[in-house]
Design an enzyme around this catalytic site. Structure first.
Site, PDB file in Angstrom:
ATOM      1  N   PRO A   2       0.835  -1.206   0.000  1.00 50.59           N
ATOM      2  CA  PRO A   2       0.000   0.000   0.000  1.00 50.59           C
ATOM      3  C   PRO A   2       0.869   1.254   0.000  1.00 50.59           C
ATOM      4  O   PRO A   2       1.883   1.325   0.691  1.00 50.59           O
ATOM      5  CB  PRO A   2      -0.789  -0.120   1.304  1.00 50.59           C
ATOM      6  CG  PRO A   2      -0.818  -1.583   1.603  1.00 50.59           C
ATOM      7  CD  PRO A   2       0.502  -2.107   1.114  1.00 50.59           C
ATOM      8  N   GLU A   3       0.459   2.240  -0.800  1.00 48.50           N
ATOM      9  CA  GLU A   3       1.198   3.489  -0.898  1.00 48.50           C
ATOM     10  C   GLU A   3       0.381   4.603  -0.244  1.00 48.50           C
ATOM     11  O   GLU A   3      -0.645   4.351   0.385  1.00 48.50           O
ATOM     12  CB  GLU A   3       1.507   3.774  -2.369  1.00 48.50           C
ATOM     13  CG  GLU A   3       2.303   2.650  -3.036  1.00 48.50           C
ATOM     14  CD  GLU A   3       2.565   2.887  -4.520  1.00 48.50           C
ATOM     15  OE1 GLU A   3       2.658   4.071  -4.936  1.00 48.50           O
ATOM     16  OE2 GLU A   3       2.672   1.896  -5.267  1.00 48.50           O
ATOM     17  N   HIS A  93      -5.361 -15.670   8.638  1.00 42.10           N
ATOM     18  CA  HIS A  93      -4.228 -14.752   8.631  1.00 42.10           C
ATOM     19  C   HIS A  93      -4.416 -13.585   9.603  1.00 42.10           C
ATOM     20  O   HIS A  93      -3.659 -12.621   9.566  1.00 42.10           O
ATOM     21  CB  HIS A  93      -3.988 -14.222   7.224  1.00 42.10           C
ATOM     22  CG  HIS A  93      -3.718 -15.298   6.212  1.00 42.10           C
ATOM     23  ND1 HIS A  93      -2.648 -16.159   6.314  1.00 42.10           N
ATOM     24  CD2 HIS A  93      -4.391 -15.659   5.088  1.00 42.10           C
ATOM     25  CE1 HIS A  93      -2.665 -17.008   5.288  1.00 42.10           C
ATOM     26  NE2 HIS A  93      -3.705 -16.719   4.535  1.00 42.10           N
TER      27      HIS A  93
END
Length: 283
Positions: A2-3, A93
């Site tokens: 993710p940016e 997860h």
């Protein structure tokens, strides 16, 4: 990974959902997801009963200012923060669960387990504990991120401009996706040396950075792989991307086929017509 637009999207969602709420419990399912403190019981004791004042974003980091102390999160490659009801089936997860009143929880899910979570006590600053914060350059939306700042950094660098944009110590938050998009928008070839850019190109580059990031935030980020908003919804920027993920498709401006190459171990997408090399290009 993710940016800036993805992390900003998560930050805004977290502020809307959790600001003013108090943690009533914590469950750590994978201890190595804790960066600080590393002892489960110490982390749980630090977080429990703290109230969230507001969330901030710095580069690709999320920082929750608490009634006492801070909560820090770095999603890395596959991390997700999901706002769910506590009876939602547990993903295998899931690494950390943060419980709130009214049967709500914030769930940290991370497939590849590279993401990290910090609790910073009230007597410490986030920068002292999360050392990565110390290395970050200016935010793209900061007044300090000016044409002259960029010129001062670019003129000293013989790195390719694509590699330059990925350096978090120079500008915080840009990654592979938006570096490609920004270079297309400013008509700069990714192999151009940083020091070869003219001042007009530098100015165009800075404006493109701001425009592309703002558009991506408005679209809720990009969901090419693992990114989800906190409600589990995909980001929509991928559908309007100029070049990223569009190898073999026609350029939206000139119709030329979008190319893809490897640069520094990362993929780079570009239009060979719209992004021509400077005449004084040199390797």
């Amino acid at each position: 990974m993710p940016e800036l637009p993805e992390v900003e999207t998560v930050c805004r969602g977290l502020n809307k959902a959790t600001s003013g709420l108090t943690f009533i419990g914590v469950e750590v399912l994978l201890s190595r997801s804790l960066a600080y403190p590393k002892v489960d019981a110490t982390f749980i004791e630090g977080i429990k009963s703290r109230k969230i004042i507001t969330w901030h974003r710095r580069g690709k980091y999320l920082l929750a200012q608490l009634s006492h102390g801070w909560l820090g999160v770095h999603l890395r490659m596959t991390g997700q923060l999901l706002w769910l009801t506590q009876d939602t089936s547990l993903n295998k997860h899931t690494r950390i669960r943060l419980f709130f009143p009214d049967n709500r929880e914030l769930r940290f899910v991370d497939t590849r387990t590279f993401g990290k979570v910090w609790f910073i006590p009230n007597d410490e600053s986030p920068e002292n504990i999360i050392t990565g914060l110390q290395k970050l350059g200016y935010e793209p939306f900061s007044p300090d991120f000016s044409d002259s700042y960029l010129q001062s950094k670019l003129s000293k660098s013989r790195r390719h401009i694509k590699t330059f944009l990925l350096d978090q110590s120079l500008v915080a938050g840009i990654g592979n996706i938006y570096a490609d998009e920004v270079l297309f928008k400013s008509n700069i070839h990714p192999l151009t040396l940083a020091c070869d850019l003219t001042f007009s190109q530098i100015s165009a580059l800075r404006l493109a950075i701001i425009e592309i990031l703002e558009n991506a935030i408005e679209a809720g980020g990009t969901s090419f792989s693992d990114f989800l908003q906190i409600t589990g919804v995909n980001g929509n920027y991928g559908g309007i991307a100029w070049v990223y993920g569009r190898k073999g498709l026609s350029c939206r401006i000139c119709g030329t086929t979008i190319n893809k190459m490897k640069l520094g171990g990362r993929s780079s997408h570009f239009c060979p017509q719209c992004q021509r090399m400077n005449e004084n290009f040199s390797l």
